[in-house]
Enzyme design. Structure first.
Site, short mmCIF file in Angstrom:
data_model
loop_
_atom_site.label_atom_id
_atom_site.label_comp_id
_atom_site.label_asym_id
_atom_site.label_seq_id
_atom_site.Cartn_x
_atom_site.Cartn_y
_atom_site.Cartn_z
N CYS A 36 0.06 15.04 -6.31
CA CYS A 36 -0.38 14.31 -7.51
C CYS A 36 -1.57 13.42 -7.19
CB CYS A 36 0.77 13.46 -8.03
SG CYS A 36 0.32 12.41 -9.43
N CYS A 73 3.01 16.69 -7.40
CA CYS A 73 2.67 16.85 -8.81
C CYS A 73 3.87 17.41 -9.56
CB CYS A 73 1.48 17.81 -8.95
SG CYS A 73 1.08 18.26 -10.64
N LYS A 75 0.86 -1.18 0.00
CA LYS A 75 0.00 0.00 0.00
C LYS A 75 0.90 1.23 0.00
CE LYS A 75 -3.38 0.14 3.02
NZ LYS A 75 -4.15 0.37 4.26
N CYS A 80 -2.87 11.77 -10.16
CA CYS A 80 -2.97 10.95 -11.37
C CYS A 80 -2.04 9.74 -11.33
CB CYS A 80 -2.66 11.78 -12.62
SG CYS A 80 -0.92 12.19 -12.84
N HIS A 131 0.27 15.00 -15.29
CA HIS A 131 -1.16 14.82 -15.55
C HIS A 131 -1.58 15.45 -16.89
CE1 HIS A 131 -0.88 18.64 -13.28
NE2 HIS A 131 -1.78 19.04 -14.16
S1 FES Z 1 -1.69 15.32 -10.76
FE1 FES Z 1 -0.24 13.78 -11.19
S2 FES Z 1 1.41 14.85 -12.03
FE2 FES Z 1 -0.05 16.36 -11.60
#
Ligand code: FES
Length: 126
Positions: free
Chosen positions: A90, A101, A73, A92, A105
């Site tokens: 982040c 981030c 996890k 994504c 994304h």
């Molecule tokens: S939300 Fe994943 S790199 Fe920006």
């Protein structure tokens, strides 16, 4: 008539061989009738084996494709006092600086038509 009472069998002839030329051999229609289905079966079989092997290494539906895959996890914890005035996290799972981030994304959204973006935490006055 033979002694068994059956009519004599006609002599067997050898099947025709493909004509050889100086640059190789030519395929006859009979060879193509066999070769095309064999090629199609081989291509479909290769695709299915590849699809099966790919499915084993990357489970369908997983959003995390590269972050700490050896861990059962992925969890990150930060104290509010250490965040400072602004932090961008982040969501994504494509960032090379995860959990932060790095803008990955944008490429993900362009390639997939998705609309994911970061979580931004900031102080009211920042
Ligand atoms: S939300 Fe994943 S790199 Fe920006």
């Amino acid at each position: 008539m033979t002694s068994s009472g059956l009519p004599p069998m006609p002599p067997l002839s050898a099947p025709p061989l493909p004509a050889l030329s100086s640059s190789g051999f030519r395929l006859s229609k009979e060879h193509l009738v066999v070769a095309v289905p064999v090629a199609v079966v081989a291509a479909v079989g290769g695709f299915l084996v590849g699809h099966y092997l790919t499915g084993r290494s990357c489970k369908k539906g997983q959003v995390n494709t590269c972050v700490s895959k050896d861990s059962p996890k992925v969890v990150h914890s930060f104290d509010m006092e250490d965040i400072g005035t602004k932090a961008v996290y982040c969501r994504c799972w494509k960032s090379k600086k995860f959990p932060y981030c790095d803008g990955a994304h944008t490429k993900h959204n362009e390639e997939t038509g998705d609309n994911v973006g970061p979580l931004i935490i900031k102080k009211k006055d920042a």
